[in-house]
Scaffold this active site. Structure first.
Site, PDB file in Angstrom:
ATOM      1  N   SER A 167      -4.231   1.873   8.620  1.00 33.94           N
ATOM      2  CA  SER A 167      -3.536   1.050   7.602  1.00 33.94           C
ATOM      3  C   SER A 167      -4.276   0.835   6.214  1.00 33.94           C
ATOM      4  CB  SER A 167      -3.239  -0.149   8.295  1.00 33.94           C
ATOM      5  OG  SER A 167      -1.929  -0.153   8.921  1.00 33.94           O
ATOM      6  N   SER A 223       0.467  -5.949   6.421  1.00 30.57           N
ATOM      7  CA  SER A 223       0.438  -4.470   6.572  1.00 30.57           C
ATOM      8  C   SER A 223       1.625  -3.889   7.314  1.00 30.57           C
ATOM      9  CB  SER A 223      -0.663  -4.229   7.469  1.00 30.57           C
ATOM     10  OG  SER A 223      -1.098  -3.118   7.595  1.00 30.57           O
ATOM     11  N   LYS A 264      -2.958   2.213   3.158  1.00 29.65           N
ATOM     12  CA  LYS A 264      -1.631   1.448   2.270  1.00 29.65           C
ATOM     13  C   LYS A 264      -2.583   1.090   1.069  1.00 29.65           C
ATOM     14  CE  LYS A 264       0.941  -0.500   6.159  1.00 29.65           C
ATOM     15  NZ  LYS A 264       0.270  -0.060   7.457  1.00 29.65           N
TER      16      LYS A 264
END
Length: 461
Positions: free
Chosen positions: A114, A296, A117
């Site tokens: 993640s 997230s 991102k």
């Protein structure tokens, strides 16, 4: 951008201690009545003085010493020896100048999870307006050919809420389905059937490298341009699984509220362009980006990437989103060598990023050349304080970093990543990126131990 590129800017000590001591004193005041029956009087200590606040956020001195490469290498040697890190790559730079201070395999493409991102959010900050909102509409189909048919038109908002008007929404400031229902009722049309227009998004609904079990596990939903509460089946439950058909679910909820058989809802055969019967808007971009980063949220990341793609006149698809994000960052001078992405959330096991790219993004965000990118640093979770770092950096060995380190996290099976900024003990702001693949059972702890060194180490200079 070359790793040794010189950059100067103005900095603030990220996470500088702002301490407010709140003291509550509960006194069970004894009441007494004298022999003449006079009114009772309270006894006990006097009320405490009012609490005062002494903010400690101060500009970082440009004269704070820069850690030396040798000092960093020596301080990191112990944590790097933890085998639970598996294969570890990383890069550390001076935020003010952009000078690389330490690296290990920084140009090796790794699975990012993640932390990917950060690229998506950075591109959104650069390409979109902070107040941008996404619109969900209901329009009338051709009333001559299809009398009573209405169409729910997906505009990319995956946060539309089923919450009642007097109840909080899952996403802050989310549009409410009930508002759409009321507008349709006032339109004068008596709905007999509901269709859902999903034509805004194109391509597959699941990215390469996604595990279908993650839908049941609540991590993601098939990407469609309208969803209820991010596709959650039970929007009030943190552990809710996601829907296999989020757009149709939204249409069914609209139909049921309007007295139409929800089982009759279908996907529109093409883009709907009839008269508008109602519309609602999402929260502003900055609010959505804040929730995306702190939670997230995979679905939000993918929808934001498509928002960037639409702005750049690219397909609102997985590949179009990746193309849009990387194009925007390349224009900003971020080093993208070795980048290979299949999605914009990092959920795909086929994604690859380098520590150089992630750390370079933090350096660019710390500089003055792209002021629209600066909020990226504010959106990073705070160690021991917010988002996905709220329960990390709170143990004895890493606690000194709490409040001083901000980073985006990433976690998949065997993968743990961190990229962000930290103010070291001498007051110098450092950027960093660490990617651990094939790690052991305590890989996350090992990574936190590694990052924590950056706060506590004087490291020469």
């Amino acid at each position: 951008m070359h790793p040794d590129r010189w950059r100067r800017g103005t900095y603030v000590a990220f996470g500088s201690a702002v301490v407010v001591a709140v003291v509550t004193l509960v006194v069970a005041a004894a009441l007494w009545t004298d022999q003449h029956g006079h009114a009772a009087k309270p006894i006990g200590p006097p009320a405490p003085a009012a609490v005062t606040v002494a903010p400690g956020v101060v500009p970082v001195s440009a004269d704070a010493p820069v850690p030396t490469a040798a000092g960093l290498a020596n301080a990191l040697a112990g944590p790097l020896a933890d085998t639970n890190l598996g294969a570890l790559t990383g890069r550390i730079a001076d935020a003010m100048t952009g000078t690389q201070l330490w690296q290990q395999g920084a140009d090796v493409p790794m699975q990012p999870a993640s932390v990917n991102k950060t690229l998506t959010v950075a591109a959104a900050l650069l390409a979109l307006d902070r107040e941008d909102r996404l619109t969900t509409r209901v329009v009338a189909a051709d009333q001559n050919a299809q009398p009573g048919v209405i169409v729910l038109v997906g505009g990319g908002d995956t946060t539309l809420s089923t919450a009642a008007p007097d109840e909080p929404t899952w996403y802050r400031g989310a549009a409410r389905l009930s508002d759409l229902v009321n507008q349709v009722r006032r339109s004068g049309i008596k709905p007999t059937a509901v269709q859902v227009d999903t034509s805004l998004y194109s391509g597959p609904k699941m990215a390469p490298g996604w595990d279908p079990d993650d839908i049941e596990g609540g991590d993601v939903a098939p990407m469609e341009p309208v969803m209820l509460d991010g596709g959650r089946v039970q929007p009030t439950s943190v552990e809710s699984k996601r829907s296999l058909t989020p757009a149709l679910d939204a249409g069914r909820a609209l139909a049921a509220a309007l007295g139409v058989d929800p089982n009759s809802v279908t996907t529109a055969p093409g883009p709907a362009n009839g008269a508008e019967l109602g519309s609602v808007q999402s929260a502003p971009l900055m609010s959505r980006l804040s929730e995306l980063m702190n939670a997230s949220d995979n679905v939000m990341a993918e929808s934001v990437a498509r928002e960037v793609a639409v702005k750049l006149h690219k397909p609102a698809s997985f590949s179009g989103g990746v193309d849009a994000v990387t194009s925007v960052l390349a224009d900003a001078g971020v080093d993208l060598k070795g980048v290979s992405l299949r999605d914009s959330s990092g959920l795909s096991v086929d994604d690859r990023l380098t520590a150089t790219t992630l750390d370079d993004l933090m350096v660019v965000a710390s500089g003055t050349e792209h002021p629209k990118l600066r909020p990226l640093l504010d959106l990073l979770p705070i160690a021991g304080g917010s988002g996905t770092l709220s329960d990390r950096f709170i143990d004895t060995g890493t606690r000194a970093s709490a409040g001083w380190l901000r980073a985006k996290t990433g976690s998949l099976t065997g993968t743990n990543t961190l990229a962000g900024v930290v103010t070291d003990r001498s007051g110098r702001v450092l950027t960093f990126a660490f990617l651990s693949n094939g790690g052991g059972p305590t890989g996350r702890v090992a990574l936190d131990n590694l990052a924590a060194v950056l706060r506590t180490c004087g490291c020469g200079g």
